[in-house]
Design an enzyme around this catalytic site. Structure first.
Site, PDB file in Angstrom:
ATOM      1  N   SER A 559       3.942  -0.685  -2.606  1.00  0.00           N
ATOM      2  CA  SER A 559       3.281  -1.842  -3.193  1.00  0.00           C
ATOM      3  C   SER A 559       4.162  -2.409  -4.303  1.00  0.00           C
ATOM      4  O   SER A 559       5.295  -2.813  -4.050  1.00  0.00           O
ATOM      5  CB  SER A 559       1.884  -1.454  -3.688  1.00  0.00           C
ATOM      6  OG  SER A 559       1.105  -2.591  -3.933  1.00  0.00           O
ATOM      7  N   ASP A 646      -3.090  -6.141   5.791  1.00  0.00           N
ATOM      8  CA  ASP A 646      -3.014  -5.930   4.348  1.00  0.00           C
ATOM      9  C   ASP A 646      -3.306  -7.249   3.632  1.00  0.00           C
ATOM     10  O   ASP A 646      -2.667  -8.266   3.892  1.00  0.00           O
ATOM     11  CB  ASP A 646      -1.613  -5.432   3.978  1.00  0.00           C
ATOM     12  CG  ASP A 646      -1.509  -4.920   2.552  1.00  0.00           C
ATOM     13  OD1 ASP A 646      -2.364  -5.267   1.727  1.00  0.00           O
ATOM     14  OD2 ASP A 646      -0.555  -4.172   2.272  1.00  0.00           O
ATOM     15  N   HIS A 678      -3.998  -2.321   3.301  1.00  0.00           N
ATOM     16  CA  HIS A 678      -3.041  -1.946   2.254  1.00  0.00           C
ATOM     17  C   HIS A 678      -2.867  -0.436   2.163  1.00  0.00           C
ATOM     18  O   HIS A 678      -1.785   0.054   1.849  1.00  0.00           O
ATOM     19  CB  HIS A 678      -3.513  -2.497   0.907  1.00  0.00           C
ATOM     20  CG  HIS A 678      -2.478  -2.438  -0.165  1.00  0.00           C
ATOM     21  ND1 HIS A 678      -1.285  -3.126  -0.101  1.00  0.00           N
ATOM     22  CD2 HIS A 678      -2.444  -1.749  -1.341  1.00  0.00           C
ATOM     23  CE1 HIS A 678      -0.573  -2.885  -1.191  1.00  0.00           C
ATOM     24  NE2 HIS A 678      -1.253  -2.045  -1.951  1.00  0.00           N
TER      25      HIS A 678
END
Length: 707
Positions: A559, A646, A678
């Site tokens: 991320s 995501d 995600h």
């Protein structure tokens, strides 16, 4: 574009260049791969499938290793197990996992007596008297490739259950209600909710939030059971796109707290739980740059709020105010101490719990309401992670805490308030003869370019020698955003690395929260590059100090940590043999320039607003990985992992990044889960296989694949 051919080995996917020009602040940028954002375009899906086929072909030689790592994870895990029961009302609540099943099962059993505070010791092989199955995730997931539970709660009287389910990975949950006594499914069904729906204390209402088109939770709703969803009352709406909202009841069941927040500013509104249709009252009006959170208690017969805030207190201060007049007189309970970062306060009827960071580690302390004194809970390991959790009761004699370290498996304790004794309830079983004494952990410090000392946590297996005695394969992990701290926690999959001689390290770079609020401030906005250079300096230190060599080091981050990976690959490609980037935020500038994309406006407090500020635009352009792929560098091997659904970091970012890397000859692979979000795939076996895939690639790059 290259399409996979089932009759032949997959060839390198080549995304067709379709240049578009982006213009901001007098700067024209040609983007050759922005067309990959069109998720509904058949050509985009075909390209992602071609990428998957190519990655599968390029890693086919690791199939046996993937199988071994998966088997190791599975063999070390007690597949049929139960969690430590948590008391709430007249029941003990706990979860089951069953061998061969992907998802957990939520259960409860009745208390032996009203004075029963000692959780029953449950055995997977023994029947639990009076057990009720509340929700079996395996049953709910039938017919779906993805399943995630975003809300789960039992009403105070123990009669009703609400649960919110996502079967796509897009974090949109449908809330349903079931009578757990009769098993009857109630007609109430609320689609499109955010996670965290909750019952009112009297069980008449459900409080939930919904999101706007940018995936920002912006509205709090009140649903009365038995009434149409269309008749739900809007309790609160936040129009400012920089702020998200959430809601929950205090542990005392006295108030509903509506929380409004951005990365740097917060505000709370309070409602009497007995009158939820009343107008909420603000606790403290929002003030730019001031964050606070409050917790209800009763002191001297008066309803009070303990408020943790940073108004003139960088590392936060704890004060007490009257719940009837929160903006009135403040009584300081814990004064601000630089470098002593107060993290949170949790209040019970007779005492409170304070979480804080000191010396780079999270701590817990018991708060005495009368004196304001804090008694810290002590542990004997140099590195550990600790936090309170699973404490729904208002007046318990015990505090449930979770504890662990790099070498101590996850542990559940009850802390007895009257005696100060830590009662061991359960330690995560690790099968196969695991012995913590076979492993070691330590913290070392790396000098940054500007002289700042950066902590690095290390864990290794002793039989391979002390870390640093000679160069070893090393896995360096980093994050460094949102004041998020990477805690020294235990990991079963990590053992597959350590047992092959790999040293695992965490670079606690600026932008995280490990060393206090200033640590975070020094790694965000126009200081963001510190995050990247800190990681590079940590890698260099580990090489210079003899822990590893560049050809035996792999970096990993996910991320915002994936942005870190893309940035360091550009800054110092020569330092790493490989880079593993999970759901990586590598096209940061494009994303943050577009306020129509999910969560973009909220992110301006973290990264800056390049749309309206030319200086921020120039600064972000200087480090955004996709913008800065180099033509003069020999890149390490790169594996980017993403998910089609995501909503936080769109798949298009790593897809574009990999296409650009291939232009300059980099050996880059893309793996895209076609039904996930995600957090990746759902289901524990699927998650183990996913991690086994990544670890096999990592071990291969490190040269220990056949160990």
């Amino acid at each position: 574009m290259t399409h996979p051919d089932a009759s032949a080995a997959a060839s390198v996917p080549v995304a067709e260049p379709r240049p578009v020009v982006r213009s901001h602040h007098g700067d024209d940028v040609e983007d050759r791969y922005e067309w990959l954002r069109a998720k509904d375009d058949a050509a985009v899906i075909a390209h992602l499938e071609a990428e998957n086929a190519y990655t599968q072909q390029r890693t086919a030689h690791l199939e046996a290793l993937r199988g071994r790592v998966f088997d190791e994870i599975k063999a070390r895990t007690l597949e049929t197990d139960l969690s430590v029961p948590t008391r709430r009302g007249d029941w003990w609540y706990y979860g089951r996992t069953v061998e061969g099943k992907q998802y957990g099962i939520q259960c409860r059993a009745p208390l032996a007596s009203p004075d029963d505070w000692t959780p029953p010791e449950l055995s997977p092989d023994a029947e639990v008297p009076g057990e009720q199955i509340l929700l079996d995730g395996n049953v709910e997931a039938e017919g779906h490739e993805f399943f995630s539970l975003g809300s789960f709660e039992i009403s105070t009287d123990g009669r009703l259950m609400l649960y919110g389910v996502d079967v796509a990975g897009d974090e949109r949950y449908t809330v349903r209600v079931r009578d757990v006594i009769s098993g009857e499914q109630l007609p109430d069904e609320i689609p499109g909710t955010f996670a965290g729906a909750t019952f009112s204390p009297d069980g008449r209402f459900i409080v939930y939030t919904t999101v706007d088109d940018a995936w920002r939770p912006d509205t709090v709703w009140l649903h009365e059971l038995g009434t149409p969803v269309e008749a739900d009352a809007k309790l609160f709406h936040e129009p400012d796109e920089r702020y998200w909202v959430g809601a929950g009841f205090t542990r005392s069941d006295r108030f509903l707290m509506i929380e409004v927040g951005s990365s740097i500013t917060s505000e709370e509104w309070i409602l009497d739980a007995a009158d939820l249709r009343a107008e909420p009252r603000v606790v403290w009006p929002r003030s730019e740059g001031v964050e606070y959170e409050s917790s209800h208690a009763v002191v001297g017969g008066e309803d009070v709020l303990f408020v943790l805030h940073n108004d003139g207190a960088l590392d936060f201060e704890l004060v007490r105010v009257a719940a009837s007049d929160p903006s009135g007189e403040r009584t300081v309970v814990i004064e601000h101490r630089p470098g002593h970062r107060l993290l949170g306060v949790s209040t019970f009827r007779d005492w409170g719990v304070v979480g804080y960071r000191r010396g780079g580690l999270a701590r817990l302390g018991l708060l005495d309401y009368a004196s304001g004194a804090v008694e810290e809970l002590e542990f004997d390991e140099p590195l550990y992670a600790v936090g309170s959790g699973g404490n729904p009761e208002w007046a318990p004699p015990l505090l449930r805490i979770g504890y662990g370290s790099f070498i101590t498996p996850g542990t559940v304790y009850d802390y007895e308030i009257a005696t100060g004794e830590l009662l061991l309830r359960k330690r995560q079983p690790v099968l196969g003869g695991y012995d913590p004494a076979d492993y070691a952990q330590a913290r070392v410090w790396a000098p940054a370019t500007d002289g700042t000392r950066i902590p690095i946590s290390l864990v290794w297996k002793r039989s391979f020698g002390e870390a640093g005695a000679e160069p070893r394969p090393l896995h360096l992990y980093g994050y460094g955003s949102y004041e998020h701290s990477i805690e020294p926690g235990f990991s079963v999959p990590r053992l597959s690395e350590l047992d092959r001689g790999v040293v695992f390290a965490v670079a606690h770079v600026r932008g995280g929260g490990e060393m206090g609020r200033q640590w975070y401030e020094d790694g965000k906005l126009l200081a963001k590059r510190n995050t990247f250079t800190d990681f590079v300096d940590c890698a260099r230190h580990l090489v210079d100090a003899g822990y590893t060599t560049p050809d035996r080091m792999v970096a990993e981050g996910g991320s915002a940590g994936g942005l870190l990976m893309g940035a360091v690959a550009n800054l110092a490609p020569e330092l790493f043999a490989g880079v593993l980037a999970d759901v990586p935020f590598v096209d940061a500038l494009t994303t943050i320039l577009d306020p129509s994309l999910p969560l973009t406006v909220i992110e301006w407090d973290e990264w800056g607003d390049p749309l309206h500020d030319a200086d921020v635009y120039a600064y972000m352009k200087s480090y955004s990985p996709y913008e800065n792929v180099r033509t003069d560098a020999a890149y390490p091997k790169i594996l980017a992992v993403t998910s089609l659904n995501d909503t936080r970091v769109l798949y298009v970012e790593p897809a574009k990044w990999v296409a650009r890397l291939r232009e300059v000859g980099a050996d880059a692979l893309l793996k895209c889960e076609m039904v996930a979000g995600h957090g990746g795939v759902s289901g524990r076996y699927n998650a183990w296989r996913e991690r086994a895939f990544e670890l096999a690639w990592l071990l291969d790059v490190l040269g220990v694949a056949d160990a």
